[in-house]
Design a protein around this motif. Structure first.
Motif, short mmCIF file in Angstrom:
data_model
loop_
_atom_site.label_atom_id
_atom_site.label_comp_id
_atom_site.label_asym_id
_atom_site.label_seq_id
_atom_site.Cartn_x
_atom_site.Cartn_y
_atom_site.Cartn_z
N THR A 173 81.77 -9.48 19.68
CA THR A 173 80.78 -10.19 20.48
C THR A 173 80.99 -11.69 20.35
OG1 THR A 173 79.17 -8.41 20.17
CG2 THR A 173 78.31 -10.55 20.88
N SER B 117 79.71 -10.59 26.10
CA SER B 117 78.48 -9.96 25.66
C SER B 117 78.82 -8.80 24.72
CB SER B 117 77.70 -9.43 26.86
OG SER B 117 78.43 -8.37 27.48
N ALA B 118 77.83 -8.27 24.06
CA ALA B 118 78.07 -7.14 23.15
C ALA B 118 78.68 -5.96 23.90
CB ALA B 118 76.77 -6.74 22.46
N GLU B 119 78.18 -5.70 25.13
CA GLU B 119 78.67 -4.57 25.91
C GLU B 119 80.13 -4.76 26.31
OE1 GLU B 119 78.07 -2.42 30.26
OE2 GLU B 119 77.24 -4.42 29.82
N ARG C 30 81.94 -16.28 26.96
CA ARG C 30 81.80 -15.51 25.73
C ARG C 30 81.41 -14.07 26.09
NH1 ARG C 30 84.31 -18.15 21.62
NH2 ARG C 30 83.86 -20.39 21.78
#
Length: 262
Positions: free
Chosen positions: A143, A132-134, A130
Motif C-alpha cells: 500500500t 490504494s490497499a486494493e 500511490r
C-alpha cells in the motif's frame, strides 16, 4: 553464450538463480523448461527473437534433444514460444497477430476485426499515484507504492466503444506518458514489450453486466440505461507476476465479446 550447469538427478538445477528452483521430484524436462523460462524472464532472448536450437540447448543443459523438445512443447502450448516450420523456435511477441488475438476479445458483429482496423485511443488521464490497499494487493505491491494509472477510451470507426482504467506497477513502467500510450501504432502489450521489457503472458478476467454512471455514459456517448459488459482483467508476466490491472466497460450494441474454448 554461457553454458548452464546440467540439472541434477535430485531435481534442482544448480546455479539456476532465484525463482528457477524446482521441487526434487520434478521430471527432467520440467527442470529444463524452468531453466528456459528463467532465461526468458531475465531477457536472454527478447520477444520475437529465435532461441537456440534443440541441439544447442541439449548441449548447453547436457540432456537429450528429446528432453529439450518436450520442454519446448510445453512452452509452445502455453504461448510463451512459437515454432516456425523450417525456421526454428521464437519468443512469442504481442506484435504477432495470433498472440494479439489471445488478448483481444471484442469483435465486431459484422465484418472482420482486421477490416475494422485498430482502435483509436483517446487518453483521458495518465498519472503516477500511490496505490490504494486494493490496487496494491491485486498487483502484489505494498500500500502506497507508486503505480501508473491510465484512463482511456477506445473507439472503432469513430464510435467510442470501450472505457478503460489501467493500473501498472510504477517501478516497471517508469517514464510511461500519455503521448506514448496514444501514439504507439501497434498493440499496447507490444509497446510494453518494446519500451519497458514487460511481456504479458496470460490473463484472468471477471465479466459482469452493469449500467454506467452518468460520467461513464457521457464518455461513451450513450444513455445511462444502456447495459454494458464490465471486464476486469489481471495480466501476468513470467512466473505469474501480476503486471496490469485493467477494468473496462464495453459497449455491445455493435460488438460482442468473443472467447474460444478448447
Amino acid at each position: 553464450m554461457s553454458s548452464s550447469p546440467p540439472p541434477t538427478s535430485e531435481g534442482t538445477p544448480p546455479g539456476a538463480g532465484a525463482g528457477a528452483s524446482t521441487p526434487a521430484f520434478s521430471p527432467l524436462y520440467q527442470q529444463i523448461k524452468g531453466l528456459i523460462l528463467h532465461s526468458l524472464q531475465h531477457g536472454e532472448w527478447k520477444p520475437g527473437e529465435a532461441i537456440p536450437s534443440e541441439m544447442e540447448l541439449a548441449a548447453r543443459f547436457r540432456v537429450s534433444q528429446g528432453t529439450v523438445r518436450k520442454a519446448i512443447d510445453e512452452l509452445a502450448a502455453e504461448n510463451l514460444v512459437m515454432r516456425r516450420q523450417g525456421k526454428g523456435t521464437f519468443v512469442a511477441t504481442h506484435a504477432e497477430r495470433q498472440v494479439q488475438y489471445r488478448f483481444l476479445k471484442l469483435r465486431p458483429d459484422t465484418g472482420d476485426a482486421r477490416v475494422e482496423g485498430p482502435a483509436q485511443r483517446t487518453i483521458l488521464e495518465c498519472r503516477r499515484m500511490r496505490a490504494s490497499a486494493e490496487i496494491a494487493r491485486t498487483l502484489a505491491l505494498r500500500t502506497g507504492d507508486v503505480v501508473v494509472q491510465v484512463k482511456r477510451i477506445l473507439s472503432f470507426v469513430g464510435v467510442p466503444t470501450i472505457l478503460e482504467d489501467i493500473w501498472l506497477p510504477g517501478q516497471a513502467f517508469k517514464g510511461l506518458t500519455a503521448e506514448q500510450m496514444a501514439h504507439y501504432q501497434g498493440p499496447t502489450y507490444a509497446m510494453f514489450e518494446l519500451d519497458f521489457g514487460v511481456r504479458m503472458v496470460r490473463a484472468e478476467e471477471k465479466i459482469r453486466a452493469v449500467f454506467p454512471d452518468e460520467t461513464q455514459a457521457q464518455w461513451l456517448n450513450i444513455p445511462v440505461a444502456t447495459p454494458l459488459l464490465s471486464v476486469e482483467r489481471l495480466a501476468y508476466t513470467y512466473n505469474d507476476v501480476p503486471m496490469e490491472l485493467r477494468r473496462g466497460l464495453y459497449r455491445t450494441d455493435t460488438h460482442h465479446y468473443h472467447n474460444e474454448l478448447s
